[in-house]
Design a protein around this motif. Structure first.
Motif, PDB file in Angstrom:
ATOM      1  N   ARG A  47     -67.556 -20.535 -15.107  1.00 14.30           N
ATOM      2  CA  ARG A  47     -67.159 -21.669 -14.264  1.00 14.30           C
ATOM      3  C   ARG A  47     -68.216 -22.736 -14.317  1.00 14.30           C
ATOM      4  O   ARG A  47     -69.398 -22.457 -14.249  1.00 14.30           O
ATOM      5  N   PRO A  97     -70.034 -26.439 -13.059  1.00 16.64           N
ATOM      6  CA  PRO A  97     -70.508 -26.886 -11.775  1.00 16.64           C
ATOM      7  C   PRO A  97     -69.807 -28.121 -11.252  1.00 16.64           C
ATOM      8  O   PRO A  97     -69.057 -28.768 -11.956  1.00 16.64           O
ATOM      9  N   ALA A  98     -70.151 -28.423 -10.040  1.00  9.77           N
ATOM     10  CA  ALA A  98     -69.761 -29.692  -9.465  1.00  9.77           C
ATOM     11  C   ALA A  98     -71.056 -30.420  -9.147  1.00  9.77           C
ATOM     12  O   ALA A  98     -71.987 -29.798  -8.688  1.00  9.77           O
ATOM     13  N   TRP A  99     -71.119 -31.669  -9.409  1.00 12.42           N
ATOM     14  CA  TRP A  99     -72.374 -32.387  -9.170  1.00 12.42           C
ATOM     15  C   TRP A  99     -72.512 -32.737  -7.690  1.00 12.42           C
ATOM     16  O   TRP A  99     -71.560 -32.651  -6.939  1.00 12.42           O
ATOM     17  N   MET A 105     -62.564 -33.126 -18.833  1.00 12.07           N
ATOM     18  CA  MET A 105     -63.369 -32.733 -17.683  1.00 12.07           C
ATOM     19  C   MET A 105     -63.478 -33.877 -16.681  1.00 12.07           C
ATOM     20  O   MET A 105     -63.320 -35.030 -17.033  1.00 12.07           O
ATOM     21  N   GLU A 118     -59.565 -33.652 -15.090  1.00 12.02           N
ATOM     22  CA  GLU A 118     -59.239 -32.381 -14.437  1.00 12.02           C
ATOM     23  C   GLU A 118     -58.926 -32.508 -12.934  1.00 12.02           C
ATOM     24  O   GLU A 118     -58.060 -31.825 -12.408  1.00 12.02           O
ATOM     25  N   LEU A 133     -62.192 -24.136  -6.957  1.00  9.37           N
ATOM     26  CA  LEU A 133     -61.550 -24.106  -8.273  1.00  9.37           C
ATOM     27  C   LEU A 133     -60.306 -24.994  -8.226  1.00  9.37           C
ATOM     28  O   LEU A 133     -59.563 -24.967  -7.248  1.00  9.37           O
TER      29      LEU A 133
HETATM   30  O1  LIG Z   1     -65.796 -24.632 -14.955  1.00  6.23           O
HETATM   31  P1  LIG Z   1     -64.954 -25.467 -14.070  1.00  6.23           P
HETATM   32  O2  LIG Z   1     -64.943 -25.027 -12.680  1.00  6.23           O
HETATM   33  O3  LIG Z   1     -63.608 -25.707 -14.664  1.00  6.23           O
HETATM   34  O4  LIG Z   1     -65.725 -26.836 -13.989  1.00  6.23           O
HETATM   35  C1  LIG Z   1     -65.190 -28.015 -14.410  1.00  6.23           C
HETATM   36  C2  LIG Z   1     -65.854 -29.163 -13.808  1.00  6.23           C
HETATM   37  O5  LIG Z   1     -67.256 -29.198 -13.918  1.00  6.23           O
HETATM   38  C3  LIG Z   1     -67.630 -30.497 -14.246  1.00  6.23           C
HETATM   39  O6  LIG Z   1     -67.888 -30.510 -15.598  1.00  6.23           O
HETATM   40  C4  LIG Z   1     -68.843 -31.016 -13.550  1.00  6.23           C
HETATM   41  O7  LIG Z   1     -69.956 -30.396 -14.086  1.00  6.23           O
HETATM   42  P2  LIG Z   1     -71.430 -31.036 -14.121  1.00  6.23           P
HETATM   43  O8  LIG Z   1     -72.275 -30.100 -13.340  1.00  6.23           O
HETATM   44  O9  LIG Z   1     -71.834 -31.061 -15.539  1.00  6.23           O
HETATM   45  O10 LIG Z   1     -71.327 -32.369 -13.491  1.00  6.23           O
HETATM   46  C5  LIG Z   1     -66.425 -31.334 -14.027  1.00  6.23           C
HETATM   47  O11 LIG Z   1     -66.314 -32.469 -14.714  1.00  6.23           O
HETATM   48  C6  LIG Z   1     -65.375 -30.398 -14.446  1.00  6.23           C
HETATM   49  O12 LIG Z   1     -64.150 -30.832 -14.075  1.00  6.23           O
END
Ligand SMILES: O=P(O)(O)OC[C@H]1O[C@](O)(COP(=O)(O)O)[C@@H](O)[C@@H]1O
Ligand SMILES: Nc1ncnc2c1ncn2[C@@H]1O[C@H](COP(=O)(O)OP(=O)(O)O)[C@@H](O)[C@H]1O
Length: 425
Positions: A45, A47-49, A322, A378, A401
């Motif tokens: 999975r 991350p979320a920033w 993404m 997404e 999620l």
């Molecule tokens: O693995 P997952 O939960 O699908 O994560 C997807 C999400 O993580 C992200 O890439 C954000 O990640 P970052 O930590 O790189 O900013 C989102 O753009 C993307 O939608």
């Protein structure tokens, strides 16, 4: 956002049968490191920033309120400062920066960052307005708080992957070693839990020499597993005094609690956070590493979708990219590609039916052009179908999620196209 329509004579062709939506499966065609751009359900999975979760938490009122180090100045100037060792160890000795021995030193005028330099949050201000929020400017200082042979550094990568992680690891190792004369650098394996549950590896310029050519992180990463006490015990046991955390918003929150515990114990340990987000949604910094690679790779997906769509009558290429809470990747890839007719991003809600709705636009583009490409980030449109589909829960770090907008949208459009075919000219 919809791009300007392209006009062709396709509308004069005999009524075509709607083609199924092409959702190109590019996994097989893209280099391994980039698969996640298209569909990363089978990868760890991501991350979320901080702007994502921080925004969400601020909205739910669940955000913890860490103490902010604020310094007020004249004319509404506010410095949101970084916590520092000298806050609780005021008598620490300082040393001249070893960079002064660097051959580049003598030829560059302003080599070190002035301790009073700050970066302002807002670039545009009114001459009579308040000077607003500022942040401490990063960069090498003339005086440093560690002697080279005293430093025992460690590096950890946490949370989701992002192109360039290995490059950052390499730069920290080579910078510390070649520029600051540091000889002890540990790599913590497997994210935060690696401090107490995994092995460590010694990092040297030689051992990291080629790593920037590989995807992922040579140290490994993980979600969850942030046990502050165990982590700080491990830091103390190993006599580590510089901790470099490369990660997203979750990782930075983790770094903050580590530093708070370090401060509580009165340790001379510096904790540095290196912000990582593929989404480029961090204010103040110019660009986050990995974003350009993501946009570049996204364009390849768009290009393939366009080829497929163009080859079918009323073909629609739907590309999910993404972007949970931010549409920068989708937006930049759309602007760069010029093949996208419609780009859906989380920041801009959309709807399906009626005037200004997505269906009308699709019908028009197919009539005018015979095919089209839609890019969807997404996190776009989550509200539209959240009620009709089961909530997906959270990952190990507590990130929500998301529901699969790509699948939902392709089903919706397919059904609509069948109806649409009934009244095509
Ligand atoms: O693995 P997952 O939960 O699908 O994560 C997807 C999400 O993580 C992200 O890439 C954000 O990640 P970052 O930590 O790189 O900013 C989102 O753009 C993307 O939608
Ligand atoms: N509020 C928090 N306090 C301490 N650790 C946290 C916090 N939020 C996240 N973490 C830890 O940070 C790591 C990375 O977080 P995650 O949200 O998965 O990814 P990212 O850093 O990419 O946002 C995980 O090990 C998680 O347990």
């Amino acid at each position: 956002m919809a791009s300007p329509s392209r006009t062709t004579d396709a509308a004069t062709d005999p009524a075509p049968t709607p083609a199924p939506i092409a959702v190109p499966s590019l996994r097989a065609r893209l280099p391994h490191a980039h698969h996640h751009l298209l569909d990363r359900r089978d990868t760890p999975r991501r991350p979320a920033w901080w702007s994502e979760r921080a925004t969400r938490e601020a909205m739910d009122g669940t955000a913890a309120k860490p103490e902010t180090k604020l310094v007020a100045g004249e004319a509404g100037y506010v410095l949101e400062d970084v916590p520092h060792l000298s806050d609780y160890l005021p008598d620490l000795p300082t040393y001249s920066n070893p960079l002064q021995d660097n051959p580049a030193y003598s030829v560059v005028k302003q080599y070190f960052v002035n301790p009073d330099d700050t970066v302002c949050q807002k670039i545009v201000v009114h001459k009579g307005g308040a000077r607003g929020n500022h942040f401490r400017r990063a960069g090498p200082r003339q005086r440093v708080y560690f002697e080279s042979d005293e430093v025992h550094a460690c590096i950890v990568t946490c949370g989701g992957l992002c192109p360039g992680l290995n490059t950052v690891i390499r730069e920290i190792v080579c910078g510390l070693s070649d520029m600051y004369g540091v000889t002890k650098i540990l790599g913590i394996q497997g994210g935060y839990r690696g401090f107490y549950a995994c092995n460590t590896i010694n990092l040297t310029p030689k051992s990291v020499n080629d790593i920037h050519k590989r995807g992922g992180t040579i140290l490994g990463s993980s979600r969850g597993g942030h046990d502050t006490m165990k982590i700080v015990d491990s830091i103390q046991d190993r006599v580590i005094n510089q901790v470099y955390v490369i990660g997203g918003d979750g990782s930075q929150r983790g770094a903050r609690v580590i530093f708070e515990e370090v401060r509580r114990r009165g340790l001379k340990v510096a904790v540095a956070g290196i912000p990582k987000t593929i989404d480029n949604d961090i204010p103040v910094i110019d660009k986050s590493f990995g974003f350009d690679s993501a946009v570049e790779e996204a364009q390849r997906a768009i290009n393939a979708a366009h080829v497929e769509a163009e080859s079918a009558e009323n073909g629609i290429g739907l590309v999910k990219l993404m972007g949970r809470y931010s549409g920068f990747i989708a937006h930049y890839a759309t602007l760069a590609s010029r093949d996208v007719d419609c780009c859906l991003i989380p920041e801009s809600p959309f709807y399906l039916e009626g005037e200004g709705g997505l269906y009308r636009y699709i019908e028009k583009r197919l009539k005018d052009n015979g095919h089209m490409v839609i890019v969807v980030a997404e996190g776009a449109g989550q509200k539209l179908f959240a009620e009709t589909m089961k909530a997906m829960g959270q990952d190990a770090s507590g990130n929500a999620l998301l529901l699969d907008v790509g699948l939902w949208l392709s089903q919706k459009i397919n059904v609509r196209l069948l109806e649409f075919s009934l009244y095509l000219p």
